[in-house]
Scaffold this motif. Structure first.
Motif, PDB file in Angstrom:
ATOM      1  N   PHE A   5       0.839  -1.199   0.000  1.00  0.00           N
ATOM      2  CA  PHE A   5       0.000   0.000   0.000  1.00  0.00           C
ATOM      3  C   PHE A   5       0.879   1.255   0.000  1.00  0.00           C
ATOM      4  CE2 PHE A   5      -4.596  -0.927   0.786  1.00  0.00           C
ATOM      5  CZ  PHE A   5      -4.531  -2.262   0.458  1.00  0.00           C
ATOM      6  N   ARG A   6       1.986   1.203   0.714  1.00  0.00           N
ATOM      7  CA  ARG A   6       2.915   2.335   0.698  1.00  0.00           C
ATOM      8  C   ARG A   6       3.567   2.483  -0.674  1.00  0.00           C
ATOM      9  NH1 ARG A   6       5.646   1.395   6.608  1.00  0.00           N
ATOM     10  NH2 ARG A   6       4.011   2.452   7.775  1.00  0.00           N
ATOM     11  N   ALA A   7       3.914   1.363  -1.292  1.00  0.00           N
ATOM     12  CA  ALA A   7       4.487   1.406  -2.641  1.00  0.00           C
ATOM     13  C   ALA A   7       3.464   1.949  -3.632  1.00  0.00           C
ATOM     14  CB  ALA A   7       4.943   0.009  -3.069  1.00  0.00           C
ATOM     15  N   HIS A   8       2.206   1.623  -3.435  1.00  0.00           N
ATOM     16  CA  HIS A   8       1.121   2.132  -4.281  1.00  0.00           C
ATOM     17  C   HIS A   8       1.049   3.652  -4.181  1.00  0.00           C
ATOM     18  CE1 HIS A   8      -3.081   3.007  -5.373  1.00  0.00           C
ATOM     19  NE2 HIS A   8      -3.033   1.905  -6.092  1.00  0.00           N
ATOM     20  N   HIS A   9       1.084   4.152  -2.964  1.00  0.00           N
ATOM     21  CA  HIS A   9       1.039   5.593  -2.746  1.00  0.00           C
ATOM     22  C   HIS A   9       2.252   6.281  -3.376  1.00  0.00           C
ATOM     23  CE1 HIS A   9       0.049   9.352  -0.772  1.00  0.00           C
ATOM     24  NE2 HIS A   9       1.319   9.447  -0.398  1.00  0.00           N
ATOM     25  N   ALA A  10       3.428   5.703  -3.181  1.00  0.00           N
ATOM     26  CA  ALA A  10       4.651   6.287  -3.742  1.00  0.00           C
ATOM     27  C   ALA A  10       4.605   6.297  -5.271  1.00  0.00           C
ATOM     28  CB  ALA A  10       5.870   5.512  -3.250  1.00  0.00           C
ATOM     29  N   GLU A  54       7.074   4.773 -16.712  1.00  0.00           N
ATOM     30  CA  GLU A  54       7.625   3.812 -15.751  1.00  0.00           C
ATOM     31  C   GLU A  54       6.804   3.783 -14.461  1.00  0.00           C
ATOM     32  OE1 GLU A  54      11.730   4.872 -15.248  1.00  0.00           O
ATOM     33  OE2 GLU A  54      12.222   4.338 -17.312  1.00  0.00           O
ATOM     34  N   ALA A  55       6.402   4.950 -13.979  1.00  0.00           N
ATOM     35  CA  ALA A  55       5.598   5.019 -12.756  1.00  0.00           C
ATOM     36  C   ALA A  55       4.223   4.389 -12.978  1.00  0.00           C
ATOM     37  CB  ALA A  55       5.451   6.467 -12.298  1.00  0.00           C
ATOM     38  N   GLU A  56       3.648   4.614 -14.147  1.00  0.00           N
ATOM     39  CA  GLU A  56       2.353   4.014 -14.460  1.00  0.00           C
ATOM     40  C   GLU A  56       2.464   2.494 -14.514  1.00  0.00           C
ATOM     41  OE1 GLU A  56      -0.664   3.953 -18.220  1.00  0.00           O
ATOM     42  OE2 GLU A  56       0.216   5.883 -17.698  1.00  0.00           O
ATOM     43  N   SER A  57       3.514   2.003 -15.132  1.00  0.00           N
ATOM     44  CA  SER A  57       3.734   0.561 -15.207  1.00  0.00           C
ATOM     45  C   SER A  57       3.919  -0.034 -13.813  1.00  0.00           C
ATOM     46  CB  SER A  57       4.962   0.283 -16.065  1.00  0.00           C
ATOM     47  OG  SER A  57       5.267  -1.078 -16.069  1.00  0.00           O
ATOM     48  N   ARG A  58       4.692   0.641 -12.993  1.00  0.00           N
ATOM     49  CA  ARG A  58       4.908   0.156 -11.620  1.00  0.00           C
ATOM     50  C   ARG A  58       3.608   0.146 -10.830  1.00  0.00           C
ATOM     51  NH1 ARG A  58       8.180  -1.264  -7.760  1.00  0.00           N
ATOM     52  NH2 ARG A  58       8.181  -0.329  -5.701  1.00  0.00           N
ATOM     53  N   LEU A  59       2.816   1.184 -10.997  1.00  0.00           N
ATOM     54  CA  LEU A  59       1.535   1.252 -10.290  1.00  0.00           C
ATOM     55  C   LEU A  59       0.619   0.113 -10.727  1.00  0.00           C
ATOM     56  CD1 LEU A  59      -0.207   2.764  -8.265  1.00  0.00           C
ATOM     57  CD2 LEU A  59      -0.909   4.289 -10.114  1.00  0.00           C
ATOM     58  N   ARG A  60       0.584  -0.179 -12.010  1.00  0.00           N
ATOM     59  CA  ARG A  60      -0.225  -1.307 -12.501  1.00  0.00           C
ATOM     60  C   ARG A  60       0.250  -2.625 -11.898  1.00  0.00           C
ATOM     61  NH1 ARG A  60      -3.196  -0.376 -17.365  1.00  0.00           N
ATOM     62  NH2 ARG A  60      -2.827   1.732 -18.111  1.00  0.00           N
ATOM     63  N   LYS A  61       1.577  -2.830 -11.848  1.00  0.00           N
ATOM     64  CA  LYS A  61       2.115  -4.066 -11.284  1.00  0.00           C
ATOM     65  C   LYS A  61       1.766  -4.193  -9.806  1.00  0.00           C
ATOM     66  CE  LYS A  61       6.011  -4.662 -14.399  1.00  0.00           C
ATOM     67  NZ  LYS A  61       7.478  -4.663 -14.527  1.00  0.00           N
ATOM     68  N   ILE A  62       1.893  -3.112  -9.080  1.00  0.00           N
ATOM     69  CA  ILE A  62       1.572  -3.138  -7.655  1.00  0.00           C
ATOM     70  C   ILE A  62       0.104  -3.472  -7.453  1.00  0.00           C
ATOM     71  CG2 ILE A  62       1.341  -1.709  -5.575  1.00  0.00           C
ATOM     72  CD1 ILE A  62       3.872  -0.184  -6.623  1.00  0.00           C
ATOM     73  N   ARG A  63      -0.771  -2.827  -8.215  1.00  0.00           N
ATOM     74  CA  ARG A  63      -2.211  -3.098  -8.090  1.00  0.00           C
ATOM     75  C   ARG A  63      -2.534  -4.544  -8.450  1.00  0.00           C
ATOM     76  NH1 ARG A  63      -5.507   0.967  -7.215  1.00  0.00           N
ATOM     77  NH2 ARG A  63      -7.265   0.069  -8.334  1.00  0.00           N
ATOM     78  N   PRO A  73      -7.151  -3.251  -3.996  1.00  0.00           N
ATOM     79  CA  PRO A  73      -6.161  -2.168  -4.001  1.00  0.00           C
ATOM     80  C   PRO A  73      -6.757  -0.858  -3.497  1.00  0.00           C
ATOM     81  CG  PRO A  73      -6.258  -3.257  -6.139  1.00  0.00           C
ATOM     82  CD  PRO A  73      -7.404  -3.761  -5.326  1.00  0.00           C
ATOM     83  N   PRO A  74      -5.928   0.052  -3.043  1.00  0.00           N
ATOM     84  CA  PRO A  74      -6.413   1.359  -2.580  1.00  0.00           C
ATOM     85  C   PRO A  74      -7.069   2.129  -3.721  1.00  0.00           C
ATOM     86  CG  PRO A  74      -4.095   1.053  -2.018  1.00  0.00           C
ATOM     87  CD  PRO A  74      -4.483  -0.072  -2.897  1.00  0.00           C
ATOM     88  N   PHE A  75      -7.875   3.101  -3.346  1.00  0.00           N
ATOM     89  CA  PHE A  75      -8.470   3.974  -4.355  1.00  0.00           C
ATOM     90  C   PHE A  75      -7.381   4.732  -5.083  1.00  0.00           C
ATOM     91  CE2 PHE A  75     -12.160   3.645  -1.491  1.00  0.00           C
ATOM     92  CZ  PHE A  75     -13.112   3.248  -2.417  1.00  0.00           C
ATOM     93  N   LEU A  76      -7.650   5.004  -6.354  1.00  0.00           N
ATOM     94  CA  LEU A  76      -6.731   5.827  -7.142  1.00  0.00           C
ATOM     95  C   LEU A  76      -7.148   7.277  -7.039  1.00  0.00           C
ATOM     96  CD1 LEU A  76      -6.575   3.610 -10.323  1.00  0.00           C
ATOM     97  CD2 LEU A  76      -4.667   4.100  -8.791  1.00  0.00           C
TER      98      LEU A  76
END
Length: 99
Positions: A5-10, A54-63, A73-76
């Motif tokens: 969840f912290r990685a998602h926020h970051a 890159e950030a979008e890709s990481r966010l997708r992977k985390i979700r 997953p947390p709300f976007l």
């Protein structure tokens, strides 16, 4: 799970920041007084666009990983939601080490 969840926020923060940087560089490219400054601004814009991707890709992977673990997953954030709501990556292909 708190770690993810912290990685998602970051990742959301990084995506928002990269998009802001891209807009800023785009403005400077459009208003550049000479060719050298325009070229510099265009390079900055390209770097920011790459960082946003890159950030979008990481966010997708985390979700996808969070979903794979059976958790919602947390709300976007509203400004991030449109980009992320397009087709997700395959959650079966996501490993914890990929995050």
């Amino acid at each position: 799970m708190l770690r993810y969840f912290r990685a998602h926020h970051a990742a959301q923060e990084r995506l928002r920041s990269a998009r802001r940087d891209e807009e800023y560089a785009r403005y400077h490219a459009e208003t550049a007084p000479n060719a050298d400054r325009k070229a510099e601004a265009l390079r900055s814009q390209a770097r920011a666009a790459e960082a946003a991707d890159e950030a979008e890709s990481r966010l997708r992977k985390i979700r996808a990983f969070i979903r794979q673990e059976g958790v919602t997953p947390p709300f976007l954030w509203p400004d991030i939601e449109a980009a992320i709501k397009s087709p997700e990556t395959d959650p079966d292909a996501i490993e914890e080490n990929d995050l």
